[in-house]
Write an enzyme that holds these catalytic residues in place. Sequence first.
Site, PDB file in Angstrom:
ATOM      1  N   GLY A  11       0.785  -1.233   0.000  1.00 36.92           N
ATOM      2  CA  GLY A  11       0.000   0.000   0.000  1.00 36.92           C
ATOM      3  C   GLY A  11       0.817   1.282   0.000  1.00 36.92           C
ATOM      4  O   GLY A  11       0.331   2.323   0.440  1.00 36.92           O
ATOM      5  N   SER A  12       2.050   1.241  -0.505  1.00 38.05           N
ATOM      6  CA  SER A  12       2.829   2.493  -0.529  1.00 38.05           C
ATOM      7  C   SER A  12       2.228   3.484  -1.521  1.00 38.05           C
ATOM      8  O   SER A  12       2.266   4.696  -1.293  1.00 38.05           O
ATOM      9  CB  SER A  12       4.298   2.208  -0.869  1.00 38.05           C
ATOM     10  OG  SER A  12       4.445   1.806  -2.215  1.00 38.05           O
ATOM     11  N   ASN A  13       1.618   2.985  -2.600  1.00 36.05           N
ATOM     12  CA  ASN A  13       0.926   3.907  -3.529  1.00 36.05           C
ATOM     13  C   ASN A  13      -0.317   4.487  -2.869  1.00 36.05           C
ATOM     14  O   ASN A  13      -0.640   5.655  -3.025  1.00 36.05           O
ATOM     15  CB  ASN A  13       0.551   3.187  -4.825  1.00 36.05           C
ATOM     16  CG  ASN A  13       1.687   3.218  -5.831  1.00 36.05           C
ATOM     17  OD1 ASN A  13       2.042   4.279  -6.323  1.00 36.05           O
ATOM     18  ND2 ASN A  13       2.263   2.076  -6.105  1.00 36.05           N
ATOM     19  N   LEU A  84      -3.982  -7.046  -7.394  1.00 36.41           N
ATOM     20  CA  LEU A  84      -3.461  -8.120  -8.251  1.00 36.41           C
ATOM     21  C   LEU A  84      -4.542  -8.998  -8.858  1.00 36.41           C
ATOM     22  O   LEU A  84      -4.245  -9.945  -9.567  1.00 36.41           O
ATOM     23  CB  LEU A  84      -2.470  -8.976  -7.440  1.00 36.41           C
ATOM     24  CG  LEU A  84      -1.222  -8.222  -6.976  1.00 36.41           C
ATOM     25  CD1 LEU A  84      -0.274  -9.148  -6.238  1.00 36.41           C
ATOM     26  CD2 LEU A  84      -0.498  -7.565  -8.160  1.00 36.41           C
ATOM     27  N   LYS A  85      -5.803  -8.682  -8.557  1.00 32.50           N
ATOM     28  CA  LYS A  85      -6.873  -9.506  -9.112  1.00 32.50           C
ATOM     29  C   LYS A  85      -7.518  -8.805 -10.300  1.00 32.50           C
ATOM     30  O   LYS A  85      -7.447  -7.586 -10.434  1.00 32.50           O
ATOM     31  CB  LYS A  85      -7.950  -9.770  -8.033  1.00 32.50           C
ATOM     32  CG  LYS A  85      -7.445 -10.633  -6.900  1.00 32.50           C
ATOM     33  CD  LYS A  85      -7.006 -11.993  -7.425  1.00 32.50           C
ATOM     34  CE  LYS A  85      -6.312 -12.821  -6.365  1.00 32.50           C
ATOM     35  NZ  LYS A  85      -5.719 -14.059  -6.896  1.00 32.50           N
ATOM     36  N   ASN A 101      -5.365   2.540 -13.217  1.00 34.02           N
ATOM     37  CA  ASN A 101      -4.405   1.571 -12.691  1.00 34.02           C
ATOM     38  C   ASN A 101      -3.011   2.156 -12.854  1.00 34.02           C
ATOM     39  O   ASN A 101      -2.739   2.907 -13.793  1.00 34.02           O
ATOM     40  CB  ASN A 101      -4.489   0.245 -13.467  1.00 34.02           C
ATOM     41  CG  ASN A 101      -3.499  -0.792 -12.948  1.00 34.02           C
ATOM     42  OD1 ASN A 101      -3.379  -1.008 -11.750  1.00 34.02           O
ATOM     43  ND2 ASN A 101      -2.751  -1.423 -13.867  1.00 34.02           N
ATOM     44  N   HIS A 103       0.979   1.054 -13.311  1.00 35.75           N
ATOM     45  CA  HIS A 103       1.781  -0.113 -13.689  1.00 35.75           C
ATOM     46  C   HIS A 103       3.255   0.309 -13.689  1.00 35.75           C
ATOM     47  O   HIS A 103       3.586   1.400 -14.198  1.00 35.75           O
ATOM     48  CB  HIS A 103       1.372  -0.608 -15.087  1.00 35.75           C
ATOM     49  CG  HIS A 103       2.099  -1.844 -15.527  1.00 35.75           C
ATOM     50  ND1 HIS A 103       1.819  -3.104 -15.028  1.00 35.75           N
ATOM     51  CD2 HIS A 103       3.126  -1.998 -16.404  1.00 35.75           C
ATOM     52  CE1 HIS A 103       2.647  -3.979 -15.581  1.00 35.75           C
ATOM     53  NE2 HIS A 103       3.444  -3.343 -16.413  1.00 35.75           N
ATOM     54  N   ASP A 144      -3.841  -4.213 -18.048  1.00 35.40           N
ATOM     55  CA  ASP A 144      -2.838  -3.230 -18.517  1.00 35.40           C
ATOM     56  C   ASP A 144      -3.070  -2.792 -19.963  1.00 35.40           C
ATOM     57  O   ASP A 144      -2.124  -2.549 -20.704  1.00 35.40           O
ATOM     58  CB  ASP A 144      -1.418  -3.841 -18.415  1.00 35.40           C
ATOM     59  CG  ASP A 144      -1.112  -4.286 -16.997  1.00 35.40           C
ATOM     60  OD1 ASP A 144      -0.352  -5.256 -16.841  1.00 35.40           O
ATOM     61  OD2 ASP A 144      -1.653  -3.684 -16.051  1.00 35.40           O
ATOM     62  N   GLU A 173       6.165   6.321  -9.256  1.00 38.59           N
ATOM     63  CA  GLU A 173       4.734   5.997  -9.111  1.00 38.59           C
ATOM     64  C   GLU A 173       4.109   6.848  -8.014  1.00 38.59           C
ATOM     65  O   GLU A 173       2.989   7.370  -8.138  1.00 38.59           O
ATOM     66  CB  GLU A 173       4.560   4.527  -8.751  1.00 38.59           C
ATOM     67  CG  GLU A 173       4.952   3.547  -9.818  1.00 38.59           C
ATOM     68  CD  GLU A 173       4.853   2.122  -9.314  1.00 38.59           C
ATOM     69  OE1 GLU A 173       3.818   1.764  -8.734  1.00 38.59           O
ATOM     70  OE2 GLU A 173       5.819   1.372  -9.506  1.00 38.59           O
TER      71      GLU A 173
END
Length: 217
Positions: A11-13, A84-85, A101, A103, A144, A173
């Site tokens: 969860g750093s983003n 990741l889902k 999203n 990436h 993506d 990011e």
Amino acid sequence: MRVAVLASGNGSNLQALLDAAREPSSPAVIALVVSNKATAGALARAAAAGVPTAVIAEDGQDAARLLALLAEHAIELVVLAGYLKKVPDDVVRSFRGRMLNVHPALLPAFGGAGMYGRRVHEAVLKSGAHVSGATVHLVDEQYDHGAIVAQWPVPVRSDDTAETLAARVLAVEHRLLPAVVLAFARFGAAPRADAAAAPGDPSVPLPHSLDDALAGR
Ligand code: GRF
């Protein structure tokens, strides 16, 4: 603009988004954090910031529950930050043009099913590329694949490992994603057109520079 963040990991983003939206005057409010993992660090970060959290089925396919949660919290923009889902197609359709999203590579290169985390940076190093970077894109029904909204380049060093490259990209990011989310909140998310914005034609004016965006210029 009420934002929901979906995250599966550290969860750093998410933390970068929480920090960027902390000011009461911020146009974006992180109103909900959802994870497919009850142990995700992102949930602890949300709780520490007083943001409501929820855990959905591990397979992430619980579309009805996720749509109900987003409606219950009056969410206007969904941000996948290390989720990741696969987001169920019903949810993608309901938030077309309003789901982002991040990436850790310069899409369309080094993306797609199975390309996440360390694997992305190993593929970049193996390719011999001298530049990598971060991408924020609209989400569609394929991994993506949606229209690219913003990218920021990162140099690849000859002595890089997957870890050192990942760390350099992650730092970008943490600046690019909040800049895009604030831009969407300031200028309004993409219109809910069924056709995604034409590639290279971002549906919102992008900041001249990350510093401009972060300074709100
Ligand atoms: C980031 O590298 C992001 O690009 C990818 O997953 C990672 C999430 O890291 N989708 P964190 O959980 O935000 O620290």
